[in-house]
Design an enzyme around this catalytic site. Structure first.
Site, short mmCIF file in Angstrom:
data_model
loop_
_atom_site.label_atom_id
_atom_site.label_comp_id
_atom_site.label_asym_id
_atom_site.label_seq_id
_atom_site.Cartn_x
_atom_site.Cartn_y
_atom_site.Cartn_z
N LYS A 62 0.83 -1.22 0.00
CA LYS A 62 0.00 0.00 0.00
C LYS A 62 0.87 1.27 0.00
CE LYS A 62 -2.00 -1.17 3.87
NZ LYS A 62 -1.29 -2.43 4.12
N ARG A 92 -9.23 0.87 9.67
CA ARG A 92 -8.75 -0.49 9.83
C ARG A 92 -9.72 -1.36 10.62
NH1 ARG A 92 -2.96 0.27 9.49
NH2 ARG A 92 -1.91 -1.74 9.42
N ARG A 119 11.56 -6.18 3.76
CA ARG A 119 11.43 -4.72 3.69
C ARG A 119 12.54 -4.02 4.49
NH1 ARG A 119 5.93 -1.99 5.03
NH2 ARG A 119 6.05 -3.34 6.84
N ARG A 162 11.95 -2.46 10.13
CA ARG A 162 10.93 -2.01 11.08
C ARG A 162 10.77 -3.03 12.20
NH1 ARG A 162 5.67 0.04 7.78
NH2 ARG A 162 4.63 -1.27 9.33
N ARG A 177 0.09 -9.13 13.28
CA ARG A 177 -0.48 -8.14 12.35
C ARG A 177 -1.39 -8.82 11.33
NH1 ARG A 177 4.70 -5.60 10.07
NH2 ARG A 177 3.35 -4.35 8.76
P1 AP5 Z 1 4.92 -1.63 1.56
O1 AP5 Z 1 4.55 -0.74 0.43
O2 AP5 Z 1 5.77 -1.09 2.66
O3 AP5 Z 1 3.61 -2.38 2.14
P2 AP5 Z 1 2.39 -1.84 3.01
O4 AP5 Z 1 1.16 -2.50 2.53
O5 AP5 Z 1 2.42 -0.34 3.06
O6 AP5 Z 1 2.82 -2.47 4.39
P3 AP5 Z 1 2.78 -1.91 5.85
O7 AP5 Z 1 3.47 -2.97 6.68
O8 AP5 Z 1 3.37 -0.54 5.94
O9 AP5 Z 1 1.31 -1.89 6.14
P4 AP5 Z 1 0.68 -1.94 7.48
O10 AP5 Z 1 -0.71 -1.70 7.09
O11 AP5 Z 1 0.94 -3.10 8.34
O12 AP5 Z 1 1.48 -0.78 8.28
P5 AP5 Z 1 1.04 0.60 8.84
O13 AP5 Z 1 2.22 1.46 8.79
O14 AP5 Z 1 -0.24 1.08 8.24
O15 AP5 Z 1 5.65 -2.90 0.89
C1 AP5 Z 1 6.13 -3.98 1.71
C2 AP5 Z 1 7.46 -4.49 1.10
O16 AP5 Z 1 7.19 -5.05 -0.19
C3 AP5 Z 1 8.51 -3.39 0.88
O17 AP5 Z 1 9.78 -3.93 1.13
C4 AP5 Z 1 8.38 -3.05 -0.61
O18 AP5 Z 1 9.59 -2.58 -1.16
C5 AP5 Z 1 7.98 -4.41 -1.21
N1 AP5 Z 1 7.10 -4.27 -2.37
C6 AP5 Z 1 6.06 -3.40 -2.53
N2 AP5 Z 1 5.47 -3.59 -3.73
C7 AP5 Z 1 6.16 -4.61 -4.34
C8 AP5 Z 1 6.03 -5.29 -5.60
N3 AP5 Z 1 5.08 -4.95 -6.46
N4 AP5 Z 1 6.87 -6.31 -5.87
C9 AP5 Z 1 7.83 -6.67 -4.98
N5 AP5 Z 1 8.03 -6.06 -3.77
C10 AP5 Z 1 7.19 -5.05 -3.46
O19 AP5 Z 1 0.66 0.24 10.36
C11 AP5 Z 1 1.63 -0.19 11.28
C12 AP5 Z 1 1.00 -0.36 12.64
O20 AP5 Z 1 0.46 0.91 13.10
C13 AP5 Z 1 -0.18 -1.32 12.73
O21 AP5 Z 1 0.23 -2.66 12.87
C14 AP5 Z 1 -0.92 -0.79 13.97
O22 AP5 Z 1 -0.27 -1.19 15.15
C15 AP5 Z 1 -0.75 0.71 13.84
N6 AP5 Z 1 -1.85 1.35 13.10
C16 AP5 Z 1 -1.73 2.10 11.97
N7 AP5 Z 1 -2.94 2.53 11.56
C17 AP5 Z 1 -3.85 2.03 12.44
C18 AP5 Z 1 -5.27 2.10 12.51
N8 AP5 Z 1 -5.98 2.77 11.60
N9 AP5 Z 1 -5.88 1.44 13.51
C19 AP5 Z 1 -5.17 0.76 14.44
N10 AP5 Z 1 -3.83 0.65 14.42
C20 AP5 Z 1 -3.16 1.27 13.42
#
Ligand code: AP5
Length: 259
Positions: free
Chosen positions: A43, A122, A161, A194, A205
């Site tokens: 994402k 979420r 990542r 991370r 997660r």
């Molecule tokens: P990346 O683009 O980083 O993936 P992502 O979907 O953004 O993954 P996240 O882990 O950041 O999502 P998340 O939803 O868990 O984290 P968030 O920060 O929101 O890509 C992943 C990897 O794949 C990278 O290495 C990239 O280079 C590679 N890649 C990408 N596209 C590719 C492709 N096409 N081919 C090959 N490789 C590729 O949340 C973190 C934490 O915050 C949560 O766990 C929770 O504790 C808290 N939190 C955040 N928002 C909330 C909420 N609304 N409610 C409750 N808790 C929350």
């Protein structure tokens, strides 16, 4: 991740007293999108590419928590300290803390440049609160992008990542490696893994996603705004797929409005 000329999202990352630099350009028909999908599906990578194509601002709740986590402890509110504990374990942060933070930044949802919400909502409670807020502000959501990928590929993306300590650019050890190992191509910063990408947090997660976030697919399907996108292939291919789907949808809805 920050590219030259990309708004620094200060009002989102630091809170409403900060001013974005540069200010996002006002669009005639701003894209207001939610990016949905399991952790690691890509994402954030897509939000970065979509920003370049659609100009809408990348608003990630995870980025707000991580930015708060990198501040000195004395500058963190008790709610933020609690949020960071949940995050490190891989658990969702409680709705009340997340909502307070989003509400404080609701000016970003009214921004004339549009938005790409990443990681929010979420839970169903968060989705209901956002729906209510947008209705009160007379703002329409353009679409909800639901990125899909097999579980084994998701786990491989998370495990490899690496993120830049400086500009927060995201890499992958094998799929999107930096030119020099452990060094960011964009700013020369050091890359790190991370905390919540460790296997024990990843498991938590993914479970939290299935239990609390996957039900949003049906929620937005019922509202008629869900667009499902296959998240396999290169990031650019996925972005092309997304933009084509969004433009088709916009053309269909303009044709409906004219008839
Ligand atoms: P990346 O683009 O980083 O993936 P992502 O979907 O953004 O993954 P996240 O882990 O950041 O999502 P998340 O939803 O868990 O984290 P968030 O920060 O929101 O890509 C992943 C990897 O794949 C990278 O290495 C990239 O280079 C590679 N890649 C990408 N596209 C590719 C492709 N096409 N081919 C090959 N490789 C590729 O949340 C973190 C934490 O915050 C949560 O766990 C929770 O504790 C808290 N939190 C955040 N928002 C909330 C909420 N609304 N409610 C409750 N808790 C929350």
């Amino acid at each position: 991740m920050f590219a030259p000329g990309k708004p620094d999202r200060a009002a989102w990352i630091q809170g409403p007293s900060a001013r974005c630099n540069p200010l996002p350009e006002r669009a005639q028909e701003p894209w207001r999108l939610i990016l949905l999908g399991a952790p690691g599906v890509g994402k954030g990578t897509q939000a970065d590419l979509l920003h370049k194509r659609l100009n809408a601002c990348h608003l990630s709740t995870g980025d707000v928590f991580r930015a708060a986590g990198s501040r000195a402890e004395c500058d963190q509110s008790p709610a933020m300290k609690a949020a960071l504990q949940y995050m490190r374990r891989g658990d969702l942060v409680p709705d009340s803390i997340v909502w307070e933070m989003v509400l404080e930044r609701s000016g970003c949802l009214r921004c004339g440049g549009g938005f790409l919400l990443d990681g929010f909502p979420r839970t169903l409670a968060q989705a209901e609160s956002l729906k209510q807020l947008m209705e009160n502000q007379r703002l329409d959501l353009t679409a909800v992008l639901n990125y899909r990928l097999p579980l084994n590929e998701i786990v491989a993306r998370l495990g490899g990542r690496r993120t830049c300590q400086g500009c927060k650019a995201v890499y992958h050890l094998t799929e999107l490696p930096p030119k020099v190992a452990d060094i960011c191509d964009r700013c020369g910063g050091k890359l790190f893994q991370r905390e919540d990408d460790r296997p024990e947090s990843v498991k938590v997660r993914l479970e939290a996603y299935e239990k609390s976030t996957a039900p949003l697919i049906e929620f937005y399907q019922r509202l008629g705004i869900l667009v499902t996108i296959a998240a396999s292939g290169s990031p650019e291919e996925i972005c092309d797929r997304t933009v084509t789907a969004l433009e088709d949808r916009r053309k269909r809805s303009s044709a409906r409005d004219r008839s």
